[in-house]
Design a protein around this motif. Structure first.
Motif, mmCIF file in Angstrom:
data_model
loop_
_atom_site.group_PDB
_atom_site.id
_atom_site.type_symbol
_atom_site.label_atom_id
_atom_site.label_comp_id
_atom_site.label_asym_id
_atom_site.label_seq_id
_atom_site.Cartn_x
_atom_site.Cartn_y
_atom_site.Cartn_z
ATOM 1 N N VAL A 38 11.836 58.374 39.303
ATOM 2 C CA VAL A 38 13.289 58.552 39.202
ATOM 3 C C VAL A 38 13.777 59.514 40.277
ATOM 4 O O VAL A 38 14.798 59.269 40.925
ATOM 5 N N LEU A 39 13.042 60.591 40.497
ATOM 6 C CA LEU A 39 13.428 61.559 41.520
ATOM 7 C C LEU A 39 13.467 60.899 42.899
ATOM 8 O O LEU A 39 14.384 61.153 43.688
ATOM 9 N N ALA A 40 12.505 60.042 43.184
ATOM 10 C CA ALA A 40 12.473 59.361 44.476
ATOM 11 C C ALA A 40 13.687 58.450 44.674
ATOM 12 O O ALA A 40 14.150 58.256 45.802
ATOM 13 N N ALA A 41 14.209 57.909 43.584
ATOM 14 C CA ALA A 41 15.347 57.001 43.668
ATOM 15 C C ALA A 41 16.687 57.720 43.552
ATOM 16 O O ALA A 41 17.724 57.145 43.887
ATOM 17 N N ALA A 42 16.679 58.959 43.102
ATOM 18 C CA ALA A 42 17.926 59.700 42.855
ATOM 19 C C ALA A 42 18.625 60.034 44.166
ATOM 20 O O ALA A 42 17.984 60.445 45.139
ATOM 21 N N ARG A 43 19.930 59.834 44.171
ATOM 22 C CA ARG A 43 20.738 60.167 45.343
ATOM 23 C C ARG A 43 21.804 61.207 45.015
ATOM 24 O O ARG A 43 22.239 61.944 45.895
ATOM 25 N N ILE A 48 19.191 64.585 40.896
ATOM 26 C CA ILE A 48 18.050 65.297 41.484
ATOM 27 C C ILE A 48 17.778 66.576 40.698
ATOM 28 O O ILE A 48 16.626 66.872 40.371
ATOM 29 N N GLU A 49 18.826 67.301 40.363
ATOM 30 C CA GLU A 49 18.674 68.547 39.600
ATOM 31 C C GLU A 49 18.061 68.280 38.221
ATOM 32 O O GLU A 49 17.165 69.000 37.779
ATOM 33 N N ARG A 50 18.525 67.248 37.551
ATOM 34 C CA ARG A 50 17.994 66.919 36.224
ATOM 35 C C ARG A 50 16.532 66.491 36.300
ATOM 36 O O ARG A 50 15.722 66.868 35.445
ATOM 37 N N ALA A 51 16.177 65.716 37.316
ATOM 38 C CA ALA A 51 14.783 65.294 37.477
ATOM 39 C C ALA A 51 13.892 66.502 37.754
ATOM 40 O O ALA A 51 12.790 66.610 37.207
ATOM 41 N N LYS A 52 14.358 67.423 38.574
ATOM 42 C CA LYS A 52 13.574 68.632 38.863
ATOM 43 C C LYS A 52 13.404 69.493 37.621
ATOM 44 O O LYS A 52 12.355 70.103 37.421
ATOM 45 N N LEU A 54 13.194 68.303 34.597
ATOM 46 C CA LEU A 54 12.151 67.607 33.828
ATOM 47 C C LEU A 54 10.760 67.927 34.373
ATOM 48 O O LEU A 54 9.819 68.131 33.601
ATOM 49 N N ILE A 55 10.633 67.984 35.680
ATOM 50 C CA ILE A 55 9.353 68.335 36.291
ATOM 51 C C ILE A 55 8.948 69.746 35.869
ATOM 52 O O ILE A 55 7.784 69.994 35.540
ATOM 53 N N GLY A 56 9.896 70.661 35.850
ATOM 54 C CA GLY A 56 9.609 72.025 35.405
ATOM 55 C C GLY A 56 9.146 72.062 33.954
ATOM 56 O O GLY A 56 8.215 72.796 33.611
ATOM 57 N N THR A 57 9.770 71.270 33.111
ATOM 58 C CA THR A 57 9.369 71.204 31.711
ATOM 59 C C THR A 57 7.955 70.643 31.587
ATOM 60 O O THR A 57 7.133 71.159 30.809
ATOM 61 N N LEU A 58 7.658 69.597 32.352
ATOM 62 C CA LEU A 58 6.304 69.034 32.331
ATOM 63 C C LEU A 58 5.285 70.044 32.846
ATOM 64 O O LEU A 58 4.168 70.130 32.312
ATOM 65 N N ASP A 59 5.651 70.823 33.859
ATOM 66 C CA ASP A 59 4.762 71.879 34.359
ATOM 67 C C ASP A 59 4.410 72.854 33.243
ATOM 68 O O ASP A 59 3.243 73.224 33.070
ATOM 69 N N LEU A 60 5.422 73.269 32.482
ATOM 70 C CA LEU A 60 5.191 74.212 31.374
ATOM 71 C C LEU A 60 4.314 73.591 30.293
ATOM 72 O O LEU A 60 3.436 74.263 29.740
ATOM 73 N N LEU A 61 4.533 72.331 29.993
ATOM 74 C CA LEU A 61 3.710 71.632 29.006
ATOM 75 C C LEU A 61 2.246 71.579 29.457
ATOM 76 O O LEU A 61 1.329 71.777 28.670
ATOM 77 N N GLU A 62 2.056 71.297 30.745
ATOM 78 C CA GLU A 62 0.682 71.230 31.274
ATOM 79 C C GLU A 62 0.016 72.593 31.223
ATOM 80 O O GLU A 62 -1.172 72.705 30.898
ATOM 81 N N LEU A 63 0.757 73.658 31.521
ATOM 82 C CA LEU A 63 0.199 74.997 31.452
ATOM 83 C C LEU A 63 -0.191 75.370 30.027
ATOM 84 O O LEU A 63 -1.203 76.027 29.804
ATOM 85 N N SER A 64 0.618 74.942 29.068
ATOM 86 C CA SER A 64 0.317 75.265 27.673
ATOM 87 C C SER A 64 -0.889 74.494 27.152
ATOM 88 O O SER A 64 -1.478 74.884 26.139
ATOM 89 N N ALA A 65 -1.270 73.428 27.838
ATOM 90 C CA ALA A 65 -2.421 72.634 27.411
ATOM 91 C C ALA A 65 -3.735 73.278 27.839
ATOM 92 O O ALA A 65 -4.789 72.919 27.333
ATOM 93 N N HIS A 66 -3.671 74.218 28.747
ATOM 94 C CA HIS A 66 -4.903 74.837 29.277
ATOM 95 C C HIS A 66 -5.233 76.116 28.578
ATOM 96 O O HIS A 66 -4.651 76.831 28.016
#
Length: 66
Positions: A38-43, A48-52, A54-66
């Motif tokens: 979606v970020l690649a297609a966003a203009r 773009i801000e909303r996709a970024k 989401l990426i930040g939220t996924l980063d936090l989720l991945e950190l909490s998994a470790h």
């Protein structure tokens, strides 16, 4: 992908990412690929801000998994 499709995908991903956890059946990597697509297609800057965000939220989720 048109901006209407990007908007629909973002709305869907925002609902999903708000509810997932690292231990869910569908891996976080799947959702990251979806958001990256979606970020690649966003203009629009707002898309773009909303996709970024989401990426930040996924980063936090991945950190909490470790």
């Amino acid at each position: 992908m048109g901006h209407c499709h990007v908007e629909q995908d973002l709305e869907h991903l925002e609902r999903i990412v708000a509810r997932i956890s690292p231990g869910d059946r569908i891996p976080l990597s799947y959702w990251r690929k979806r958001v990256d697509s979606v970020l690649a297609a966003a203009r629009l800057p707002s898309h773009i801000e909303r996709a970024k965000k989401l990426i930040g939220t996924l980063d936090l989720l991945e950190l909490s998994a470790h």
